[in-house]
Write an enzyme that holds these catalytic residues in place. Structure first.
Site, short mmCIF file in Angstrom:
data_model
loop_
_atom_site.label_atom_id
_atom_site.label_comp_id
_atom_site.label_asym_id
_atom_site.label_seq_id
_atom_site.Cartn_x
_atom_site.Cartn_y
_atom_site.Cartn_z
N LYS A 143 0.53 52.26 61.05
CA LYS A 143 -0.83 52.88 60.82
C LYS A 143 -1.49 53.51 62.04
CE LYS A 143 -2.63 48.76 59.54
NZ LYS A 143 -1.43 47.86 59.84
N ARG A 149 5.81 46.58 71.34
CA ARG A 149 4.57 46.97 71.77
C ARG A 149 3.82 45.96 72.64
NH1 ARG A 149 0.52 47.78 66.93
NH2 ARG A 149 -0.25 45.82 67.11
N ARG A 182 -0.70 44.33 74.02
CA ARG A 182 -1.74 43.75 73.26
C ARG A 182 -1.70 41.91 73.31
NH1 ARG A 182 -2.86 46.61 67.77
NH2 ARG A 182 -3.15 44.68 67.08
N ARG A 207 0.04 36.89 61.76
CA ARG A 207 -0.64 38.08 61.15
C ARG A 207 0.12 38.57 59.81
NH1 ARG A 207 -0.02 41.14 66.28
NH2 ARG A 207 -0.71 42.95 65.34
P1 AMP Z 1 -5.20 45.95 64.31
O1 AMP Z 1 -5.20 46.68 65.33
O2 AMP Z 1 -5.38 46.76 62.82
O3 AMP Z 1 -3.83 45.26 63.98
O4 AMP Z 1 -6.11 44.76 64.06
C1 AMP Z 1 -6.16 43.61 65.05
C2 AMP Z 1 -6.83 42.47 64.51
O5 AMP Z 1 -8.36 42.79 64.58
C3 AMP Z 1 -6.66 41.84 63.23
O6 AMP Z 1 -5.42 40.97 63.35
C4 AMP Z 1 -7.68 41.06 63.00
O7 AMP Z 1 -7.87 40.04 63.57
C5 AMP Z 1 -8.89 42.17 63.39
N1 AMP Z 1 -9.21 42.82 62.34
C6 AMP Z 1 -8.99 44.37 62.36
N2 AMP Z 1 -9.46 44.85 61.31
C7 AMP Z 1 -9.78 43.75 60.39
C8 AMP Z 1 -10.29 43.86 59.22
N3 AMP Z 1 -10.66 45.08 58.28
N4 AMP Z 1 -10.72 42.71 58.55
C9 AMP Z 1 -10.79 41.65 59.22
N5 AMP Z 1 -10.10 41.51 60.66
C10 AMP Z 1 -9.75 42.78 61.13
#
Ligand code: AMP
Length: 192
Positions: free
Chosen positions: A14, A128, A134, A145
């Site tokens: 993404k 990654r 991260r 996740r």
């Molecule tokens: P990402 O970088 O999109 O993989 O997001 C990393 C983490 O941020 C996720 O595993 C969630 O803990 C939190 N997070 C990001 N976007 C959301 C969302 N729309 N709703 C809830 N938690 C989020």
């Protein structure tokens, strides 16, 4: 440009494809994960709350995320279209996004779903972890996740289908970044 919701499992690309789309089409980009990581780095109260959820592989509460999203959206330059990356992740967030955009007389636009098999996802996320460090890219948190994705997020694909917004690009049929991107651009060009 129409808004784009980029949708897929952790590691599906993404963020990577969003960056390429931004370069090509000059759209705005909202990554809710990046917003939260910036808050953690800045040591804010929101950041401290977010860290607990992120490190556990859990989603933050919908009400909090919806407020963050609306705030971020209202600070984007108008009229260029926005890529929503990592939002919505639940049906409640999708309904809230629909409502928020309708209130502003903006269109939801299109959804692009990136489909990648789990073995490839896991390999990418572990890689990654080495490259970007991260905190949530360790095997235990990754597994959580994935489970959260299957339970709470993947049902949203049907929601988008019903909205007539769903477009799917599958790694099994396009097994390189270039091929995936070509399909993504094709979908965007046809929608605009
Ligand atoms: P990402 O970088 O999109 O993989 O997001 C990393 C983490 O941020 C996720 O595993 C969630 O803990 C939190 N997070 C990001 N976007 C959301 C969302 N729309 N709703 C809830 N938690 C989020």
């Amino acid at each position: 440009m129409k808004n784009i919701i980029i949708f897929g499992a952790p590691g599906s690309g993404k963020g990577t494809y969003s960056d390429e789309i931004v370069k090509k089409y000059g759209m705005g980009h909202i990554s809710t994960g990046d917003v939260l990581r910036a808050q953690i780095k800045a040591g804010t109260e929101l950041g401290m709350t977010a860290k607990g959820y992120i490190d556990n592989g859990q989603l933050l509460p919908d009400s909090l995320m919806i407020d963050i999203l609306a705030d971020t959206y209202d600070n984007m330059p108008a009229g260029q279209g926005v890529i929503f990356d990592g939002f919505p992740r639940t049906i409640a967030q999708a309904e809230a996004l629909k409502k928020m955009l309708a209130e502003r007389k903006h269109d939801m636009g299109i959804m692009i779903e990136l489909v990648v098999d789990e073995e490839t996802l896991l390999a990418r996320l572990l890689n990654r972890a080495i490259e970007q460090g991260r905190a949530d890219d360790n095997e235990e948190t990754i597994k959580k996740r994935f489970a959260v994705y299957h339970e709470q997020t993947s049902p949203l694909a049907d929601w988008f289908e019903k909205e007539g917004m769903r477009n799917t690009v599958d790694w099994a049929e396009n097994p390189s970044k270039e091929q995936m991107l070509a399909k993504v651009y094709d979908i965007i060009d046809k929608a605009n």
